[in-house]
Scaffold this motif. Structure first.
Motif, PDB file in Angstrom:
ATOM      1  N   MET B  56       0.828  -1.209   0.000  1.00 48.88           N
ATOM      2  CA  MET B  56       0.000   0.000   0.000  1.00 48.88           C
ATOM      3  C   MET B  56       0.863   1.260   0.000  1.00 48.88           C
ATOM      4  O   MET B  56       0.524   2.244  -0.656  1.00 48.88           O
ATOM      5  CB  MET B  56      -0.935   0.010   1.216  1.00 48.88           C
ATOM      6  N   ALA B  58       3.806   1.443  -1.361  1.00 46.08           N
ATOM      7  CA  ALA B  58       4.324   1.537  -2.733  1.00 46.08           C
ATOM      8  C   ALA B  58       3.260   2.081  -3.675  1.00 46.08           C
ATOM      9  O   ALA B  58       3.561   2.759  -4.646  1.00 46.08           O
ATOM     10  CB  ALA B  58       4.801   0.170  -3.195  1.00 46.08           C
ATOM     11  N   LEU B  59       2.009   1.768  -3.379  1.00 41.94           N
ATOM     12  CA  LEU B  59       0.913   2.233  -4.238  1.00 41.94           C
ATOM     13  C   LEU B  59       0.636   3.719  -4.008  1.00 41.94           C
ATOM     14  O   LEU B  59       0.356   4.465  -4.948  1.00 41.94           O
ATOM     15  CB  LEU B  59      -0.341   1.403  -3.937  1.00 41.94           C
ATOM     16  N   ALA B  61       2.724   5.971  -2.822  1.00 39.96           N
ATOM     17  CA  ALA B  61       3.868   6.864  -3.053  1.00 39.96           C
ATOM     18  C   ALA B  61       3.732   7.714  -4.321  1.00 39.96           C
ATOM     19  O   ALA B  61       3.912   8.939  -4.251  1.00 39.96           O
ATOM     20  CB  ALA B  61       5.156   6.047  -3.072  1.00 39.96           C
TER      21      ALA B  61
END
Lengths: 657, 337, 201
Positions: B56, B58-59, B61
């Motif tokens: 999440m 990484a999503l 960012a």
């Protein structure tokens, strides 16, 4: 790229040796070469249109017309399946509610499963493929268009049959998996289990027909230049899915056929008292049943792979990795079925093997997730409704994937198997993994299909309502499953303390259901009042955006040439096209499998009422067979007649050659 | 009519059972198998939560990034792509390592579970029926073989071997606080070893959909100290106590003259049916109709008078009895301690 | 979007044989799914066979002769089948017509013998699971045979009409040859399972 590059080193100007011999000389007609656009449109429209009138409409073989019908029908079944779920949630909203008795409840959850799996999920992903694949590969129609139409009619009749049975209080009540002996002759008297068996058999006929048509479209009808490395990821996903269908669906047809034989003519295949075995049913069913999940999920990954690059404004990161992951998932999906059977007491070593294989399928799925994330990492993406649903997909599907890893572990699975934990898990996987991408895809491709945009504002409301409603419904199910609540119970005692959480779940379900009402409103609003979309509203790169919205009956005025995996991004000025097809007959271009070199100008089948008649005779035979096995004998004649009618040449230009 | 009645029973049942019936929860383990599994669930959940949070982040960012996605989609920075590739490959490698670790972990946990019953001295055969459990205590001495229903007494602290099978459809035996589930399959015999660490009552219910009354197919494991368990077994081996009082005596006569005897057995009387639960000591059990109702005079009467209202679809037929007859039969059964 | 003609495909042929034609791929697709069905039915048979110490479940041995005759007929039929294929590729009408008639007869002949195969199994489908599986396997292949023979006969008739003088029709003959090979190929394992496996135990 010049025409020499496209046709490569193949000598296409010399007629093939095969065309000598006893064949009538080719009648030629006007070609599209050099024809001006208006005249070309008139010719192609006259040749490719669906004939007017009711018979004309029923004879249509246009992949877009068939796909639209498929999409609408599948959506209707989604709503019906959703109503099943709401009824169940009302019954379960408190302990010992007497609203729905076990007889109806068992039909409800069976119909919910059967409808969602066989009448909604598989058909809708295939329908999306029927619409998009021919456009994305740059051809005029799907391969075997009459088979495709036949598939739709068979599917509708299967669905109607199931729901008419439900209306008559004879819907299957043995679960969508219909395990024997519960569904066998001894413990399921009446016709309910027969309805399950025949309805499965014939909706799967339709899936198989569509799968074969899709595979051949992708193999043989790609635009010149669309070599394997330039095939869009969505098309790859549909190709792999179709292969999984071809090898998985026969298993459920064998299962349902064996069951109906046991029930109707007294075979003993699943009867342990006479040398049969009940676990054989489960092996056969799950050999289909696990790949089924990927049949539903893989097309959705294709949708995600189509949406992300458009809003991240770059081609997908790791294209080859994503293709290989799709293929790997397709293969591995056949090696996991036993993880549905850990509680049947199989030998421990065998079970451990299936733990390992079930864990391993998470690797290619992980590759997909990481590649998508990496695609998004080039800058702040343009967040529109389709991308919001993709974000919802990540949020939900990753949870579902991780609980899937939990279920792969034998000792852990033995506790949560057949509890609400599993119900939560597969709704996270199927709704998160497939329905959210489908909703995103609906917003994304609606402009192409209808020519109008859907409301962005309503879209955001829809997303948040669906997202909150979904999580409120399904997240607590993990908990109540761990608290010991099994699946498929029509009621539960108050003293187990599951009442409050179930009330909460039911409230969430209503919210989730309302999100679909809003979606329907947005669809209707968009179709009637949406802003005109233009050819390419998202400035996307694949070929379906090269034609008008909605596309004309012939898809492309001239066959496009693919020079890149995102051809419209690579060819900003003008799209290279191939010319030379006849415009007075349904001619399309057949290309080679790997390199997509132009190879043959072949005629695509003209509209025909026979697929409908064939579907009616097949459907009637299936329904009749519930009552007597002789139906197969009596039904053979009408089926044979309609099939001969279907294939017999009528002297249309399409029949020459 | 039916609804308020069953609601009333349920409420009464809830009050009565609150004291003795265990929480039917995987997260409240009371035996070695369930403890191992609960630990496994917590460990997997923790690890999965960490993975999920990382994905999440990484999503989320890119949504925080300053720079907008580029306008020219095909202008790709080769250097950045190379760095991304390394990150993705690392993530894949870490994923693979985690999965291999979890596979090994569950393999060893499985071995732990398998070892629990290696020295079981008591074997109980549990046969699934629509919708109740037949429980037979095996013994080398035929006269000590005991058949009862729905409630399984075991000695606490000792491993017990259950042989699971079915004569009709597939059921699944599951006591969440003691062990994972295992199916009862016609034509197969499955072995499940369970152990309760401490005395107590542990509830479970059928976990494989088995037809109309799948929801009301409860069972209880009653773990007792060894001495108490032995005494219970000896008591259960006794034939039924003779009816005390005229009403109960009349009830016995009625029971034997009516269709009841076709299905039920009462030791020491001519009633010898085997397709339904053995009633020799029915009044010693805590519940009726496989955990559907608590044992009481009122519930006995309700169950006999209106089995299809209490448990729709069950195989217990309605026997035509007038009020006095019903009272007599209930009085008789109530005495079968 | 603006278009730029970049290739001329007007000289391409209008049909192709074998793997060049979409129909061939479609046929292959149907073979794949039917083959999967056969493989799973055979798998179910083997699953049940290994479950019991003595398969056949004390039924009498099947009489293999009618089945063996069908096998011989099917294998022999491959010769005219492939001769037909060569002529179909050359689009030679007369030999193709003769070949189609021969292949129709080679389709009907095993069906006639098949009629005697069912009683030769020496067991009924409702006696036990062994009998059920024998009938199921034989029934599946018979259905397969009937549909393909029906298809062959219709195509034979078509080749005698004006519609026969078409490249696509000759392509259909080629695909029919291809499919017949598949019908023969699927029979071999089924023949062994039905008639020889029960003799093992």
């Amino acid at each position: 790229m010049s025409s020499a590059d496209i046709t490569g080193d193949r000598d296409i100007s010399k007629p093939d040796t095969a065309s000598k011999g006893d064949i009538a000389p080719e009648r030629d007609g006007p070609r599209d070469t050099g024809m001006d656009d208006a005249r070309l449109h008139r010719w192609l429209e006259r040749t490719w249109r669906t004939p007017p009138g009711i018979v004309g409409a029923l004879s249509s073989v246009d992949h877009k017309v068939i796909a639209r019908r498929y999409l609408i029908t599948a959506f209707v079944f989604l709503c019906l399946g959703g109503l099943n779920a709401i009824a169940m949630r009302i019954q379960l909203s408190g302990p010992q509610r007497g609203l729905i008795g076990p007889d109806l409840y068992n039909q409800l959850f069976t119909m919910h499963g059967v409808t969602m799996m066989f009448l909604f999920a598989v058909p809708i992903v295939q329908a999306t493929g029927i619409y998009l694949v021919p456009l994305m590969v740059g051809t005029r129609n799907i391969a075997f268009p009459r088979l495709n139409a036949f598939g739709y009619w068979i599917y509708v009749s299967g669905g109607v049959f199931a729901w008419v049975s439900f209306a008559l209080n004879m819907a299957p009540d043995v679960g969508w998996f219909a395990y024997v002996p519960l569904s066998g002759p001894e413990f399921a008297p009446g016709k309910r289990a027969d309805v399950w068996a025949q309805m499965i058999t014939y909706t799967e006929v339709s899936s198989l027909a569509v799968a074969v048509a899709t595979i051949v479209t992708v193999f043989k009808q790609r635009a010149p230049g669309m070599s394997l490395d330039k095939i869009p990821l969505y098309v790859w996903a549909m190709l792999v899915t179709s292969f999984v269908v071809v090898f998985a669906m026969p298993a459920v047809m064998i299962t349902s056929t064996f069951l109906i034989l046991d029930r109707l003519v007294g075979t003993h295949i699943f009867n342990p008292a006479e040398g049969g075995d009940v676990l054989l049913f489960q092996h056969l069913f799950w050999f289909f049943g696990h790949p089924e999940v990927y049949i539903i999920f893989l097309p959705a990954t294709g949708m995600v792979s189509s949406i992300i690059p458009v809003f991240a404004r770059r081609p997908t990161f790791g294209h080859l990795g994503l293709v290989l992951s799709l293929v790997a998932v397709g293969f591995l999906s056949f090696g996991l079925w036993v993880h549905h059977m850990f509680a049947t007491g199989l030998p421990k070593l065998g079970a451990s093997f299936f733990t390992a294989s079930s864990m391993m399928i998470a690797i290619p799925n992980g590759v997909q997730i990481f590649c998508w994330l990496a695609t998004l990492w080039d800058g702040r993406p343009v967040v529109r409704t389709p991308l919001l649903f993709v974000f919802g997909f990540f949020f939900i599907f990753v949870i579902g994937g991780l609980t899937g890893v939990m279920l792969a572990s034998v000792p852990l699975d033995l506790q949560v198997h057949d509890t609400y934990f599993v119900v939560a898990h597969f709704h996270y996987v199927l709704i998160g993994g497939s329905v959210f991408p489908l909703l995103g895809a609906a917003y994304f491709w609606f402009p192409k299909i209808s020519g109008r945009m859907m409301s962005e504002r309503l879209g955001r409301w829809h997303f948040w309502l669906a997202f909150i409603g979904f999580n409120a419904t399904f997240f607590p199910m993990h908990l109540v499953g761990l608290w010991g609540m099994p699946r498929r119970v029509y009621t539960y005692p108050a003293e187990l303390g599951w009442g409050n959480i179930n009330l909460f779940i039911s409230a969430g379900a209503v919210l989730f259901f309302l999100s679909f009402v809003l979606f329907i409103f947005n669809l209707a609003h968009g179709a009637l009042k949406g802003a005109p979309a233009g050819n390419n509203p998202w400035n996307a790169g694949t070929l379906e955006w090269a034609t008008s919205s909605p596309p004309p009956s012939y898809n492309f005025a001239r066959i496009p040439i693919a020079t890149h995996v995102e051809p419209l991004w690579a060819e900003r000025e003008a799209l290279p096209v191939a010319t030379g097809l006849r415009v007075d007959a349904r001619e399309l271009l057949i290309s080679t499998v790997a390199e997509a070199h132009p190879d043959i100008r072949e005629k695509s089948a003209a509209p025909s009422i026979w697929p409908l008649l064939a579907a009616i005779s097949v459907g009637a035979t299936f329904v009749y067979s519930i009552f007597t096995p002789w139906a197969v004998v009596w039904g053979a004649a009408p089926i044979a007649i309609t099939l001969i009618g279907w294939f017999w040449p009528k002297g249309d230009p399409e029949d020459e050659e | 009519m039916k609804r308020p009645v069953s609601m009333a029973f349920a409420t009464a049942g809830a009050l009565l059972l609150q004291g003795c019936a265990g929480w039917q929860s995987v997260l409240d383990p009371k035996g070695p198998a369930a403890s191992e599994q609960a630990w496994l669930i917590w460990f997997f959940t923790g690890l999965c939560a960490v993975v999920w949070v990382l994905v999440m982040i990484a999503l989320a960012a890119p949504l925080m990034m300053r720079s907008r996605a580029q306008a020219e989609p095909l202008a790709i920075d080769a250097g950045a792509e190379g760095r991304k590739l390394r990150v993705v490959l690392t993530a894949v490698a870490v994923t693979a390592a985690i999965l291999i670790g979890l596979t090994l972990l569950s393999f060893f946990a499985n071995r732990t579970l398998a070892a629990i019953g290696s020295d079981a001295s008591l074997t109980i055969r549990v046969t699934g029926h629509q919708w109740w459990w037949e429980v037979r205590y095996e013994d080398a001495t035929p006269s000590r073989i005991l058949t009862t229903a729905n409630e399984i007494h075991i000695p606490a602290g000792e491993p017990v071997r259950l042989l699971l099978t079915s004569t009709d459809v597939i059921h699944s035996f599951w006591i969440p606080s003691l062990s994972g589930k295992l199916d009862l399959i016609p034509g197969h015999i499955n072995v499940l070893d369970i152990k309760a660490d401490k005395p107590g009552v542990y509830r479970g219910q059928c976990a494989e959909f088995c037809g109309a009354q799948h929801a009301n197919m409860g069972t209880f494991i009653i773990a007792e100290p060894r001495a108490k368990f032995d005494a219970w077994w000896n008591d259960q081996l006794q034939p039924a106590v003779a009816p005390a009082g005229d009403e109960a005596k009349a009830g016995e006569d009625l029971f034997l003259r009516r269709p009841c005897v076709m299905c039920h057995r009462i030791g020491g009387t001519p009633a010898g049916g085997t397709v339904a639960p053995d009633l020799t000591h029915i009044a010693s059990r805590k519940t009726l109709a496989a955990g559907t109702l608590t044992m009481s005079r009122g519930n006995l009467a309700a169950w006999i008078a209106d089995p299809q209202g209490v448990k729709p679809g069950s195989h217990m037929p309605v026997v035509d009895l007038d009020g006095d007859e019903l009272n007599a039969i209930v009085a008789y059964l109530e005495g079968l301690k | 979007m603006k278009q730029r003609p970049a290739a001329d495909i007007s000289d391409l042929p209008t049909f192709g044989h074998g793997a060049r034609s979409p129909t061939w791929w479609g046929t292959l697709g149907f073979m794949a799914l039917e083959g999967t069905g056969f493989a799973l039915a055979a798998g179910a048979y083997l699953y049940l066979a290994t479950l019991w110490p003595s398969w056949r479940l004390s039924a009498p041995e099947p009489n293999h002769w009618p089945g063996t005759i069908v096998t011989i007929l099917l294998i022999v039929s491959l010769v005219p089948n492939h001769i037909l294929h060569r002529y179909a590729e050359r689009c030679a009408m007369l030999p193709v017509r003769i070949g189609m008639i021969v292949m129709s007869l080679f389709g009907i002949a095993p069906l006639v013998v098949r009629w005697f195969e069912f009683p030769a199994l020496n067991i009924y489908w409702d006696t036990n699971a062994y009998g059920s599986m024998l009938w199921v396997l034989l029934g599946l292949h018979t259905t397969h045979l009937i549909t393909d023979v029906g298809d062959t006969i219709v195509l034979t008739v078509l080749m005698f009409t004006r519609h026969g003088y078409s490249g696509r029709r000759f392509g259909d003959v080629g695909d029919n040859v291809f499919y017949w090979d598949f019908v023969v190929l699927t029979w071999i394992p089924i023949y062994l399972l039905i008639y020889w496996m029960p003799r093992l135990g």
